[in-house]
Design an enzyme around this catalytic site. Sequence first.
Site, PDB file in Angstrom:
ATOM      1  N   HIS A 191       0.742  -1.177  -0.147  1.00 62.57           N
ATOM      2  CA  HIS A 191       0.128   0.109   0.046  1.00 62.57           C
ATOM      3  C   HIS A 191       0.816   1.378  -0.090  1.00 62.57           C
ATOM      4  O   HIS A 191       0.221   2.385   0.144  1.00 62.57           O
ATOM      5  CB  HIS A 191      -0.810  -0.127   1.126  1.00 62.57           C
ATOM      6  CG  HIS A 191      -2.231   0.806   1.043  1.00 62.57           C
ATOM      7  ND1 HIS A 191      -2.530   1.791   1.780  1.00 62.57           N
ATOM      8  CD2 HIS A 191      -3.221   0.613   0.186  1.00 62.57           C
ATOM      9  CE1 HIS A 191      -3.666   2.443   1.426  1.00 62.57           C
ATOM     10  NE2 HIS A 191      -4.051   1.596   0.594  1.00 62.57           N
ATOM     11  N   LYS A 193       2.585   4.482  -1.194  1.00 59.61           N
ATOM     12  CA  LYS A 193       2.483   5.363  -2.389  1.00 59.61           C
ATOM     13  C   LYS A 193       3.683   6.542  -2.308  1.00 59.61           C
ATOM     14  O   LYS A 193       3.679   7.436  -1.745  1.00 59.61           O
ATOM     15  CB  LYS A 193       1.395   6.073  -2.275  1.00 59.61           C
ATOM     16  CG  LYS A 193       0.178   5.373  -1.961  1.00 59.61           C
ATOM     17  CD  LYS A 193      -0.305   4.225  -2.548  1.00 59.61           C
ATOM     18  CE  LYS A 193      -1.504   3.287  -2.131  1.00 59.61           C
ATOM     19  NZ  LYS A 193      -2.460   3.879  -1.825  1.00 59.61           N
ATOM     20  N   ASP A 198      14.695  10.946 -10.138  1.00 57.03           N
ATOM     21  CA  ASP A 198      15.837  11.320  -9.884  1.00 57.03           C
ATOM     22  C   ASP A 198      15.841  11.466  -8.178  1.00 57.03           C
ATOM     23  O   ASP A 198      15.660  10.840  -7.359  1.00 57.03           O
ATOM     24  CB  ASP A 198      16.362  12.568 -10.622  1.00 57.03           C
ATOM     25  CG  ASP A 198      16.697  12.100 -12.056  1.00 57.03           C
ATOM     26  OD1 ASP A 198      16.818  10.815 -12.317  1.00 57.03           O
ATOM     27  OD2 ASP A 198      16.742  13.009 -13.007  1.00 57.03           O
TER      28      ASP A 198
END
Length: 505
Positions: A191, A193, A198
């Site tokens: 889960h 995120k 770079d």
Amino acid sequence: MTLSSETEMQQPDEDWYDATSEELQPNTWMWDSSSTWSTQSELIMGEKEAGELVEELKKECPVFHINGSQVEVLTDPADFYQFLVEGCHRAKRRIIFSSLYLGNGPKSLELLSALSESLERCPDLEVRVLLDCLRGSRGHTGSPSSRHLLAPLVQQHGERCQVSLYHTPTLRSFIKWLLPDRWNEVIGLQHMKVYIFDDDLVISGANLNDDYFTQRQDRYMVFRGAAHLAEFYTQLVAAVSRFSLQLTADDQLKLSPSWSVHPYQGDLSKFCELARAELEAVLAGWRRSPPAPPAAADTWVLPTVNLAPVGIDLDERVTRRLLRADLLKGDVHLATGYFNLTDANMAELSAGQPRPVSVLCAHPEANGFLRAGDVSGYIPAAYTYLLHRFHAALPAHSGVTLHEYRRPGWTFHSKGVWSHAAGETGLPSATVIGSSNLGYRSSYRDLESQVVVVTKNAALRHALADERRKLYCHSQPVDGSTFARPDRFVPRWVRLVSRLIRHFF
């Protein structure tokens, strides 16, 4: 959120901080005149509380010192999407996506095209994608899965494009055979995120799907030129990828060459032991050797990780400590798209001396499961029931107020915490942002990561207050009369089932 669950786990010792940490140096926290306390004594108190918070959390968390000018708080899904697309065009060395899944709508495919074009244009670019195996494998006729969409990139670019799919070790044997697609996701998911280009990255709770790019409200914090923080998350994703399944060019799954224990066919205890060691090595390495702070650093970023099935519960412990009123002692605002707080977190919100605590969650019309075609369409009613139980259990004069986000045509997926020191006049000193919904499954089932951001930067503090204001401007207060309205009726069977399966969503 997708359907998913959490196992109960032994609660950690309350005294989880190492008392041997170095004392706060006199000049570590010098708040400038732009900080907003109404009196000099309140400024000193705020400085002391924020400094103590950092010193406590750094005993368990890696800490990264940055300048607040490197941080941008996005508030619109379209801006989040634009950052992702522009990041693909801009990146030269690395692109890393860690998400629950990749959608197949027009905007998601445009993002995938930008990723492919970057691989074609930059021969030194490496792409790493980490998704959940169950959600990323789910598709049907006319709606390709994340795996199906990404396999051509693996085929075209070989080792330069690695796609890993985390499979929870707790879905195995008879249960794996019994549970159908979608419902098997209640056992546990990847889960996190995090999206890296770079040395720029965004920490969010949003997935890579068209809803999250248009009318599904979440939170998004961009860190620009944050090389050390980006490297930490690069290493964290790499560690998870090692014990995840690898996508092949022909859309098959195999073990990583450096991993020997299958997540659901191999020995459970051995897999958990090795996976825990991978995550602990990343956390311990950055704790032992923190990067030197830049000149005039005014912001501290402390990442957390949670994967309770393998014994990593750092995020759950840090969140619980932040909700307690012994470090930052002022107002607390908490948001979650799915109100199912753990008993421990609910107790922290209402414990001790009364203080202003505001909880923002989704109105049933802003819940992503509303009008779902099967039994999951009753999930908004289940969350109403849990919110009602919490409201009814609040002590008199607890200081806790409840609000629901309701915006025509939008769903609510924001989550996190905004915390104030005692005496602050509206601008938070700290926030928690990331993937956790602050509920049972986040604490006990899913792989989660958040960052605690503590800052004395006036512009950043104003941005955090503005972010919160924009969320609350679409909210309405909740009181006892809310639950008596006919449109908030919860069927008896939903109430019963909610109590039985509360740890699974």
